[in-house]
Design a protein around this motif. Structure first.
Motif, PDB file in Angstrom:
ATOM      1  N   ASN A  10       1.581 -16.211   1.530  1.00 14.11           N
ATOM      2  CA  ASN A  10       1.392 -15.375   0.340  1.00 14.11           C
ATOM      3  C   ASN A  10       0.030 -14.681   0.335  1.00 14.11           C
ATOM      4  O   ASN A  10      -0.071 -13.521  -0.079  1.00 14.11           O
ATOM      5  N   ASP A  13       0.349 -11.860   2.842  1.00 12.61           N
ATOM      6  CA  ASP A  13       1.204 -10.808   2.287  1.00 12.61           C
ATOM      7  C   ASP A  13       1.600  -9.804   3.377  1.00 12.61           C
ATOM      8  O   ASP A  13       1.201  -8.637   3.343  1.00 12.61           O
ATOM      9  N   ASP A  16       2.827  -6.366   2.362  1.00 16.84           N
ATOM     10  CA  ASP A  16       2.106  -5.759   1.225  1.00 16.84           C
ATOM     11  C   ASP A  16       2.964  -5.589  -0.023  1.00 16.84           C
ATOM     12  O   ASP A  16       3.071  -4.509  -0.581  1.00 16.84           O
ATOM     13  N   PHE A  18       2.572  -7.679  -2.834  1.00  6.96           N
ATOM     14  CA  PHE A  18       1.869  -8.128  -4.039  1.00  6.96           C
ATOM     15  C   PHE A  18       0.851  -7.091  -4.471  1.00  6.96           C
ATOM     16  O   PHE A  18       0.294  -6.391  -3.632  1.00  6.96           O
TER      17      PHE A  18
END
Length: 81
Positions: A10, A13, A16, A18
């Motif tokens: 997380n 990411d 991309d 978030f």
């Protein structure tokens, strides 16, 4: 181990998503990676599997990270073991 893998993936990411996607967006990938780690896979195989997994799940037009970056992530996961 799954929580540690989730934190690393997380934070990375890889496509991309978030902050616009739900926090469990990579849940399937995290589960699969956690199972590989539980099987005591070696570092290079884990890196290859991470790279292949994201290519298969999202395609190489969306997942544009390099194998070297996946190797760094695999190493982080191994460090957390």
């Amino acid at each position: 181990m799954k929580d540690k893998v989730a934190k690393i993936i997380n934070e990375w990411d890889p496509i991309d998503l978030f902050p616009f996607s739900p926090k469990d967006e990579y849940e399937v990938e995290i589960e699969l990676i956690s199972k590989l780690v539980d099987k005591r896979i070696d570092l290079e195989s884990l890196a290859n599997n991470i790279y292949d997994l994201f290519i298969k799940r999202f395609g190489d037009d969306v997942f544009t990270r390099s194998y070297d970056e996946c190797f760094i992530i695999a190493k982080k996961i191994f460090t957390e073991k």
